[in-house]
Each structure stands twice: as structure tokens, then as C-alpha cells.
Design an enzyme around this catalytic site. Sequence first.
Site, mmCIF file in Angstrom:
data_model
loop_
_atom_site.group_PDB
_atom_site.id
_atom_site.type_symbol
_atom_site.label_atom_id
_atom_site.label_comp_id
_atom_site.label_asym_id
_atom_site.label_seq_id
_atom_site.Cartn_x
_atom_site.Cartn_y
_atom_site.Cartn_z
ATOM 1 N N SER A 263 -0.017 0.465 5.826
ATOM 2 C CA SER A 263 0.617 0.036 5.059
ATOM 3 C C SER A 263 0.885 1.884 4.296
ATOM 4 O O SER A 263 1.391 2.924 4.498
ATOM 5 C CB SER A 263 -0.771 -0.228 4.501
ATOM 6 O OG SER A 263 -1.937 1.071 4.479
ATOM 7 N N LYS A 264 1.271 0.960 3.092
ATOM 8 C CA LYS A 264 1.636 2.373 2.453
ATOM 9 C C LYS A 264 0.873 3.162 1.784
ATOM 10 O O LYS A 264 1.254 4.181 1.729
ATOM 11 C CB LYS A 264 2.001 1.897 0.645
ATOM 12 C CG LYS A 264 2.747 2.737 -0.495
ATOM 13 C CD LYS A 264 3.377 2.203 -1.304
ATOM 14 C CE LYS A 264 2.765 2.641 -2.734
ATOM 15 N NZ LYS A 264 2.880 4.395 -3.132
ATOM 16 N N ARG A 265 -0.558 2.440 1.696
ATOM 17 C CA ARG A 265 -1.637 3.702 1.480
ATOM 18 C C ARG A 265 -1.405 4.681 3.119
ATOM 19 O O ARG A 265 -1.885 6.028 2.686
ATOM 20 C CB ARG A 265 -2.617 2.797 1.276
ATOM 21 C CG ARG A 265 -2.882 2.684 -0.479
ATOM 22 C CD ARG A 265 -4.327 2.359 0.150
ATOM 23 N NE ARG A 265 -5.916 3.625 0.106
ATOM 24 C CZ ARG A 265 -6.662 2.951 1.059
ATOM 25 N NH1 ARG A 265 -6.933 1.859 0.893
ATOM 26 N NH2 ARG A 265 -7.624 3.771 1.006
ATOM 27 N N GLY A 267 1.126 6.000 4.470
ATOM 28 C CA GLY A 267 2.703 6.539 4.103
ATOM 29 C C GLY A 267 1.169 7.708 3.472
ATOM 30 O O GLY A 267 1.861 9.080 3.822
ATOM 31 N N ASP A 268 1.405 7.126 2.238
ATOM 32 C CA ASP A 268 0.205 7.893 0.544
ATOM 33 C C ASP A 268 -0.660 9.463 1.106
ATOM 34 O O ASP A 268 -0.097 10.259 1.002
ATOM 35 C CB ASP A 268 -0.313 7.363 -0.185
ATOM 36 C CG ASP A 268 0.759 6.324 -0.723
ATOM 37 O OD1 ASP A 268 1.918 7.017 -0.226
ATOM 38 O OD2 ASP A 268 0.558 5.670 -1.569
#
Length: 506
Positions: A263-265, A267-268
Site C-alpha cells: 500500500s501507499k502507507r 511506501g510512506d
Amino acid sequence: MSDNRRVRVRFAPSPTGPLHIGGVRTALYNYLFAKKHGGDLLLRIEDTDSTRFVPGAEEYIIESFKWLGVKFDEGVGVGGENGPYRQSERRDIYRKYVDILLNNGNAYIAFDTPEELEKLRNDIPNFQYDAKTRSMGKNSLTMSEDEVKAKIAAGEKYVVRAKIQPDEDITVHDMVRGDVTINSNILDDKVLYKSADDLPTYHLANIVDDHLMGITHVIRGEEWLPSAPLHILLYRYFGWEDTMPRFAHLPLLLKPVGNGKLSKRDGDKLGFPVFPLLWNDPKSGETSSGYRESGYMPEAVVNFLALLGWNPGLDRDLFTVDELAELFSLDHVSKSGARFDYEKAKWFNHEYITKKSDEELADMYAPLLKSKGYEPAREVLVKIVSMVKTRISFVADLWQETNFFFEAPTEYDEKSLKKHWKEESPKLMADMIEILNGIDDFKSQTIEPIIMDWIAKNEYKTGVVMNSFRTSIIGAARGPHMFDIIEILGKEETIKRTKVAIEKIK
Ligand code: GLU
């Protein structure tokens, strides 16, 4: 089946936001497959759900593939004989197919309001609209034809639902997973069309377009596997079994650690992009990083993504896109999820960066240097880059490896001093200045033997002399060949920095 037709595949994103890296991989596999079989790749924008439309998403998708070098033969942004390729512009085409299903009894009209459906869901455990429950709804199966006509004439909103027959096994012959069989009892009577916006839903538009556009293979993410049985039924309802595409559902991209979908999370949290390009969300104003802006080379991203879930079975990892296409085969796509390994992505970039010529790299570096106020002559920059290129993974790393060519040190690394700056260092550096001063041909090859002779004759420790010198010039005991560095800095600057070091280092 469709085996002797020209291969035609499509990437069919919904413009609901930036394209996730998993979507990029799906498009890439379609591209490689088309290339391998000398077929066509289409770009179709599936924008029938206006509630999820995000402005800028389509442009973002097109720009991403331009950057990556994934070329479409037909579709949005390219054109072609089967357009329009944006589903919102194909309303007139779909109406006819809705009527076909209504007329042949494979679909029916339903008037249930959201509140009525909500009530059914509350009253009946695990409610779904299907063969068992459709008699409870307000639909063309429970009402008279006149009633239905009257409601439509009065402008009442309705949907068209698929009429799924119960108790039937439906088998998806998946090119990645093999045969996947499900029973039609688990399917609901999916909405295929909504009169409110006069548009089909994803399922109907997707099938009609794949048929009309001559699609032979549907290669998409595994999240679409549950839709495949309905899609197979739709092909049957239309009588299109003979040209039904073959399905291939690709494995998920998994988190670098732990369970579940990348998920994008993730990556963050771990500091890597999950989108190809930088994305500014028009609603939240939030910015998400992209591979392009993070300094990735498109060839590296393509190579890296291609191997996430597919393996050509050779003991190497570096492939050009032509090689990838040559080797690509859906039988070697794995069934299980592919773990996302960001370190590997960096490794790929390092490999591709090191393959660039010194000239190419210098040109890639020049804008960054310019932004810092430095515009060295190209030959000089080419030389500088050649000295450090094996040490970098990104163009931006060049700054850290070469900053001393442009800026004299303002401080000296503690560790280097502790290890190499001895009591005798100031005197050694002073003598070094004397010698350098006397050299007219200030070239690495000329300077090196002179300094080395001097060290040998005096029985100095090479490590102490050279690392004291290095720290004076660069600020730390690091960097490429010292004599190459000072050739580029020139005599005057070299001597100046050495003098400053003698004064400043205690
Ligand atoms: N519009 C769907 C998506 O966003 C397409 C799925 C398919 O390829 O059939 O991925």
C-alpha cells in the site's frame, strides 16, 4: 477459441487516482505479451463510475507510460479504429447491449431504492440480490409489464441486473492459475446498467468493449478474478463464446515485510515510492512521491517490475525490454504474491546508472549542479563523473560524491582527523605545498610519482601523508584517486585548501 486471431490485449484503468505500481506492472505484462506475439496493446479508460472520477488521473496514466517507454498501439491518447476509447464517451454503444440482455431474458429491470435495499440487508442475514431473493424486490420479474412501463415513463430511476441462474459451476480457465471453478450460487445479480447516469457499470462496459475491440487475452490483477465468472456468463448471454478472451490473473504485489497487499502507507513508512510519478492529490492536497522524481531510470523500473511475479528462469536479473518481451510467458507468472523488495529496486537503478556513459551521466547531473549554482565545462564534468560513477545508485548521489570539486570543505570529519591527522601532519602539508608549487605540469600522472618519491625518500607513512592531504582537500578521508582530484581542482585551489587546513585543523 480465439487461438488463431491476432493477439490484442488492453490495459483498462479506471481514472480514480494515481496509478499504483501494481497497475504499472499489469500494463507492462500486457505490453510484453503483445510485443512477444507481435500483437496490439490498447489503452482504454474505464470511467463509467463518475463518483470515483479524479481529475488529472488520465493524464497521469498517459504520462507514466510515456516515461516508462510502454507504448500503446491504440486507445486514449493514440487513436485507432475502435474508438472512442473512453467509456464515458461510448454511451450510445452500450444501450443496444443492455437491450439485448433484457430481450433475451438474461437481465431484468429493478426499481429498488437504496433505502429498500438497505432494509432487505437489515432484515435478511447475508442478503444478496439473487435467484433466491429477487422475488422480494421491486423488479420486472415481480411486476407486470405495464407497471414497469409506467414507472419508466414516469421517470423513475432503475437499474438493469444480470439474471444469474442458480446451481451452476462456472470454470475460469486461467492462464496463470489453471482452472478455477465457482458455483453460481455465490454470485449476486450484479447491476449492469444505471438509468440515473445512462451508463453501464464496469462489468457490462468491460465485456462489451473487450468484444468490440477484439481483445484476445485479458491480463489483469488478481483482484478481478472474482468478476471473471460473471464475465464468462455475459459472453454466453451475448452468444460470444467463440471469441471470448483468455484470462490471466496476476499475483498481488505484497508488502516488503508482513502480510498483505503493498500500500501507499508501506511506501510512506519505509521511504519508497509506490507510484511511477509524483502525484499531487487534487482533493486532499497531499503529495506522493514517484519513481521518476526519486531519480529512477525508466529502464530500471521496467526491469525491476517485470521480475516481480514473473521469472524467465535464467540466472541473471538484467534484461533490456526487448529481451523481456522475447522471454515473456504467462506460464512462468507465479500464482502466489510477489514480495516488493525496495533494496532490489535500488540495486537495479545502480546497475543501470553504472551502464550509462560518462557523457550521459554528466548531462543528467548538470541540471542539479546548475540549481546549486555550478556550471562546470562539460569535459570537466565528464571526467568528474567517471571517477565516482560506480559508487552511486541515483544521479542525486553524485552530489555527495563530488561536492568537494565545487566547494572547499568548511569543516573536517572528526573520525578522519582522529585516525590520520598526526602531530607531524601540519609540517608534512607545508612541505607538500612546496613541492606542488614547483610542479608546472599539474597533471595527475606527473604529480603522483613526484609525491610518491618524496614520501619514499623520507620514509614517511604513505597513509598519514595521503590521508592528511585528502582530509585537507576534501574534508574527510574518502573519495576517488587523490591525484585525479587535484588535477581537476588545479594547483592554486589545491594549495589554498591545504593552507587553510594547516591553519584550521588543531
Ligand atoms: N477498470 C478495471 C481496473 O481499473 C479493469 C479491470 C480489467 O482489466 O478488466 O483495473
